[in-house]
Design a protein around this motif. Structure first.
Motif, PDB file in Angstrom:
ATOM      1  N   ALA A  59      32.909  43.864  38.473  1.00  0.00           N
ATOM      2  CA  ALA A  59      32.568  42.584  37.903  1.00  0.00           C
ATOM      3  C   ALA A  59      32.405  41.607  39.426  1.00  0.00           C
ATOM      4  O   ALA A  59      31.680  40.837  39.265  1.00  0.00           O
ATOM      5  CB  ALA A  59      33.381  42.008  37.020  1.00  0.00           C
ATOM      6  N   ALA A  60      33.169  41.919  40.235  1.00  0.00           N
ATOM      7  CA  ALA A  60      33.337  40.867  41.542  1.00  0.00           C
ATOM      8  C   ALA A  60      31.931  41.230  42.149  1.00  0.00           C
ATOM      9  O   ALA A  60      31.370  40.368  42.783  1.00  0.00           O
ATOM     10  CB  ALA A  60      34.513  41.169  42.379  1.00  0.00           C
ATOM     11  N   LEU A  61      31.813  42.427  42.398  1.00  0.00           N
ATOM     12  CA  LEU A  61      30.350  42.776  43.127  1.00  0.00           C
ATOM     13  C   LEU A  61      29.425  42.468  42.532  1.00  0.00           C
ATOM     14  O   LEU A  61      28.355  41.811  43.131  1.00  0.00           O
ATOM     15  CB  LEU A  61      30.228  44.527  43.191  1.00  0.00           C
ATOM     16  N   GLU A  62      29.168  42.622  41.174  1.00  0.00           N
ATOM     17  CA  GLU A  62      27.996  41.987  40.308  1.00  0.00           C
ATOM     18  C   GLU A  62      27.777  40.374  40.713  1.00  0.00           C
ATOM     19  O   GLU A  62      26.773  39.952  40.797  1.00  0.00           O
ATOM     20  CB  GLU A  62      28.062  42.474  39.152  1.00  0.00           C
ATOM     21  N   ASP A  87      24.577  38.483  41.724  1.00  0.00           N
ATOM     22  CA  ASP A  87      24.200  37.354  41.235  1.00  0.00           C
ATOM     23  C   ASP A  87      24.013  36.194  42.112  1.00  0.00           C
ATOM     24  O   ASP A  87      23.039  35.428  41.988  1.00  0.00           O
ATOM     25  CB  ASP A  87      24.952  36.971  40.020  1.00  0.00           C
ATOM     26  N   ALA A  88      25.243  35.940  43.041  1.00  0.00           N
ATOM     27  CA  ALA A  88      25.174  34.659  43.882  1.00  0.00           C
ATOM     28  C   ALA A  88      24.166  34.835  45.038  1.00  0.00           C
ATOM     29  O   ALA A  88      24.537  33.885  45.704  1.00  0.00           O
ATOM     30  CB  ALA A  88      26.653  34.453  43.958  1.00  0.00           C
ATOM     31  N   GLY A  89      23.518  35.835  45.419  1.00  0.00           N
ATOM     32  CA  GLY A  89      22.894  36.280  46.361  1.00  0.00           C
ATOM     33  C   GLY A  89      23.667  36.468  47.577  1.00  0.00           C
ATOM     34  O   GLY A  89      22.879  36.402  48.869  1.00  0.00           O
ATOM     35  N   LEU A  90      25.057  36.898  47.340  1.00  0.00           N
ATOM     36  CA  LEU A  90      25.776  37.185  48.728  1.00  0.00           C
ATOM     37  C   LEU A  90      25.449  38.460  49.473  1.00  0.00           C
ATOM     38  O   LEU A  90      25.644  38.642  50.647  1.00  0.00           O
ATOM     39  CB  LEU A  90      27.161  36.892  48.419  1.00  0.00           C
ATOM     40  N   ILE A  91      25.124  39.513  48.501  1.00  0.00           N
ATOM     41  CA  ILE A  91      24.898  40.850  49.216  1.00  0.00           C
ATOM     42  C   ILE A  91      23.425  41.487  48.687  1.00  0.00           C
ATOM     43  O   ILE A  91      22.960  40.989  47.743  1.00  0.00           O
ATOM     44  CB  ILE A  91      25.949  41.852  48.453  1.00  0.00           C
ATOM     45  N   ALA A  92      23.040  42.160  49.674  1.00  0.00           N
ATOM     46  CA  ALA A  92      21.597  42.530  49.539  1.00  0.00           C
ATOM     47  C   ALA A  92      21.534  43.948  48.815  1.00  0.00           C
ATOM     48  O   ALA A  92      20.713  44.328  47.914  1.00  0.00           O
ATOM     49  CB  ALA A  92      20.984  42.744  50.778  1.00  0.00           C
ATOM     50  N   PHE A 128      31.103  36.274  51.248  1.00  0.00           N
ATOM     51  CA  PHE A 128      31.505  37.378  50.352  1.00  0.00           C
ATOM     52  C   PHE A 128      32.937  37.818  50.515  1.00  0.00           C
ATOM     53  O   PHE A 128      33.627  38.102  49.488  1.00  0.00           O
ATOM     54  CB  PHE A 128      30.699  38.543  50.663  1.00  0.00           C
ATOM     55  N   LEU A 129      33.731  37.435  51.765  1.00  0.00           N
ATOM     56  CA  LEU A 129      35.232  37.650  51.927  1.00  0.00           C
ATOM     57  C   LEU A 129      35.840  36.676  51.092  1.00  0.00           C
ATOM     58  O   LEU A 129      36.705  37.366  50.426  1.00  0.00           O
ATOM     59  CB  LEU A 129      35.310  37.393  53.355  1.00  0.00           C
ATOM     60  N   LYS A 130      35.462  35.502  51.108  1.00  0.00           N
ATOM     61  CA  LYS A 130      36.227  34.484  50.223  1.00  0.00           C
ATOM     62  C   LYS A 130      36.296  34.758  48.700  1.00  0.00           C
ATOM     63  O   LYS A 130      36.936  34.711  47.824  1.00  0.00           O
ATOM     64  CB  LYS A 130      35.790  33.150  50.235  1.00  0.00           C
ATOM     65  N   HIS A 131      34.768  35.402  48.530  1.00  0.00           N
ATOM     66  CA  HIS A 131      34.584  35.633  47.126  1.00  0.00           C
ATOM     67  C   HIS A 131      35.301  37.014  46.556  1.00  0.00           C
ATOM     68  O   HIS A 131      36.014  36.681  45.252  1.00  0.00           O
ATOM     69  CB  HIS A 131      33.025  35.960  46.900  1.00  0.00           C
ATOM     70  N   MET A 132      35.348  38.082  47.438  1.00  0.00           N
ATOM     71  CA  MET A 132      36.139  39.134  46.838  1.00  0.00           C
ATOM     72  C   MET A 132      37.577  38.870  46.836  1.00  0.00           C
ATOM     73  O   MET A 132      38.282  39.185  45.715  1.00  0.00           O
ATOM     74  CB  MET A 132      35.746  40.196  47.640  1.00  0.00           C
TER      75      MET A 132
END
Length: 458
Positions: A298-301, A305-310, A235-239
């Motif tokens: 959009a980054a959170l969504e 969608d990638a299953g990173l956050i619950a 999630f860190l890398k993604h954001m």
């Protein structure tokens, strides 16, 4: 030793209002310090660099130990005093001398508090991006002397990166005015770096030239829950990638800390249900609120969608943003069961999960009823561990449990709090013998009589 003649000489330098006796010193607010660590014989409060210079010259001649103190918000006993010491406080040196919106610098005396500087910059559309929970009492001189970190290091760096120049007074009273105003200046050694992070052991910082930033015009804050540590790092890398460089904070709370700061008597209600292993407060600062908020959502969504956050909650107002940060900053909840042992470490992110599991396993074996709360600035590799065993005599054992594994992964026993007295024994876990020898050589060169903050760091 102090005598009436020396006291009279000090009074002649700083005036009647610039000197306070021991009994009045111990009646003053002590910040995070215990009363038994404030045992100095006098408090000296100069108003100018020239007065600081005269005080240190006299104390050096008479070999009187001097302990510089700021807002007393340190956590490693770096400002502790003994009866034979005098305290040097720059609390009367609290002027913001200049704010230059074109050069984007501020010149300030060392006794200015962080919050005062932050508020003074608002009308100019500028910001000083250092931020920490003790902003209302921590001073700029203390921030520099300890190389403070705080909440937004992932974007802006430590205090060291925000100081362009400074003025400092050596133990013998020599004034080093290195008040550089430029980002680029390669004219010889960068002398200011000797004093930043030296915890008042090499010189007393009296004035600073600060590098400012344009004030962000947008702020987006979310609080999310995650099911695994792998999800946290992904999630860190993604954001960071999705926000294109505007990620300004990534604060992680292990489950136990989140439940502590969202359960009465804590003031915050839980914005997300309890029970997940990890929670993250993520912040982005930018320039256009509408566009930046759309990108943030959009980054959170896409993370969802990638299953990173619950689960996630996004702050929709300044009040809600402040509420999420207040929950993170409510660290005094760790004293709920008695005064705990606090730790500030850094290590590679990939090693964090195994490190915390190992520390907790060892703690549980020795103290089954212990508390261990973990939180911190994971985005820049910094974790805080707060441990309560119920017995102050356990401190040395707990320290070794926390510090020894760091040497195996190239970690540091101090990410942002410094060494002070508390971590001196463990400095060799993070520094080589050659580095420590050079530190001692610097101390001997700049303070041969050892009067400045004696016994601290090395």
């Amino acid at each position: 030793m102090m005598n009436e003649e020396l006291i009279a000489q000090l009074r002649s330098i700083v005036g009647a209002e610039g000197i306070l006796p021991a009994e009045e010193l111990r009646r003053r607010p002590a910040g995070f310090m215990r009363a038994d660590t404030l045992q100095a014989s006098l408090l000296i409060r100069p108003k100018t660099t020239a007065e600081v210079s005269s005080v240190l010259r006299l104390c050096n001649r008479e070999k009187i130990p001097v302990v510089p103190q700021g807002g007393l918000t340190g956590l490693v006993h770096g400002a502790d005093t003994a009866p034979e010491h005098i305290v040097l406080s720059l609390e009367r040196m609290h002027a913001i001398e200049e704010i230059d919106p074109v050069q984007r610098i501020a010149v300030a005396q060392a006794g200015v508090t962080l919050q005062t500087m932050q508020e003074a910059l608002e009308p100019h559309g500028l910001s000083f991006p250092l931020d920490l929970g003790s902003r209302g009492s921590a001073t700029l001189g203390g921030n520099a002397a300890t190389n403070a970190g705080g909440n937004r290091v992932i974007r802006y760096g430590m205090m060291r990166a925000m100081v362009l120049g400074l003025e400092a007074v050596l133990a013998d009273g020599t004034v080093i005015s290195s008040l550089n105003r430029m980002i680029k200046n390669n004219a010889g050694y960068d002398l200011k770096q000797l004093f930043i992070g030296s915890e008042g052991t090499l010189g007393v910082i009296t004035r600073l030239v600060l590098r400012l930033s344009e004030r962000p015009r947008s702020q987006d804050v979310a609080f999310v829950s995650l099911n695994s540590f792998d999800a946290v790092t992904a999630f860190l890398k993604h954001m960071d990638r999705a926000l294109g460089g505007s990620l300004s904070a990534f604060e992680v709370m292990w489950r136990e800390f989140y439940e502590l700061v969202t359960t009465a008597p804590a003031k915050s209600a839980p914005p997300l249900p309890h029970g997940r292993p990890f929670y993250v407060l993520v912040e982005s600062l930018g320039a256009e609120q509408e566009k930046d908020s759309a990108r943030f959502i959009a980054a959170l969504e896409s993370a969802s969608d990638a299953g990173l956050i619950a689960d996630a909650v996004v702050a929709s107002s300044e009040r809600e943003r402040a509420g999420l940060w207040a929950m993170r900053d409510d660290v005094m909840q760790v004293a709920r069961y008695g005064w705990p042992f606090t730790f500030d470490v850094s290590l590679p992110v990939a090693a964090m999960e195994g490190y915390i599991l190992g520390v907790r396993r060892t703690l549980a074996e020795r103290w089954p009823a212990h508390h261990c709360w973990v939180f911190g600035h994971l985005g820049d590799g910094n974790l805080h561990l707060v441990i309560h065993t119920g017995n102050d005599a356990d401190r040395a054992q707990v320290e070794r449990i926390v510090y020894e594994p760091l040497a195996l992964v190239g970690g540091s026993v101090s990410a942002e709090h410094g060494i002070g007295l508390e971590k001196k024994l463990y400095l060799s876990f993070s520094r080589t013998s050659e580095e420590i020898a050079l530190m001692r050589a610097l101390k001997t060169t700049l303070d041969p009589n050892g009067i400045l903050n004696p016994g601290k760091v090395v």
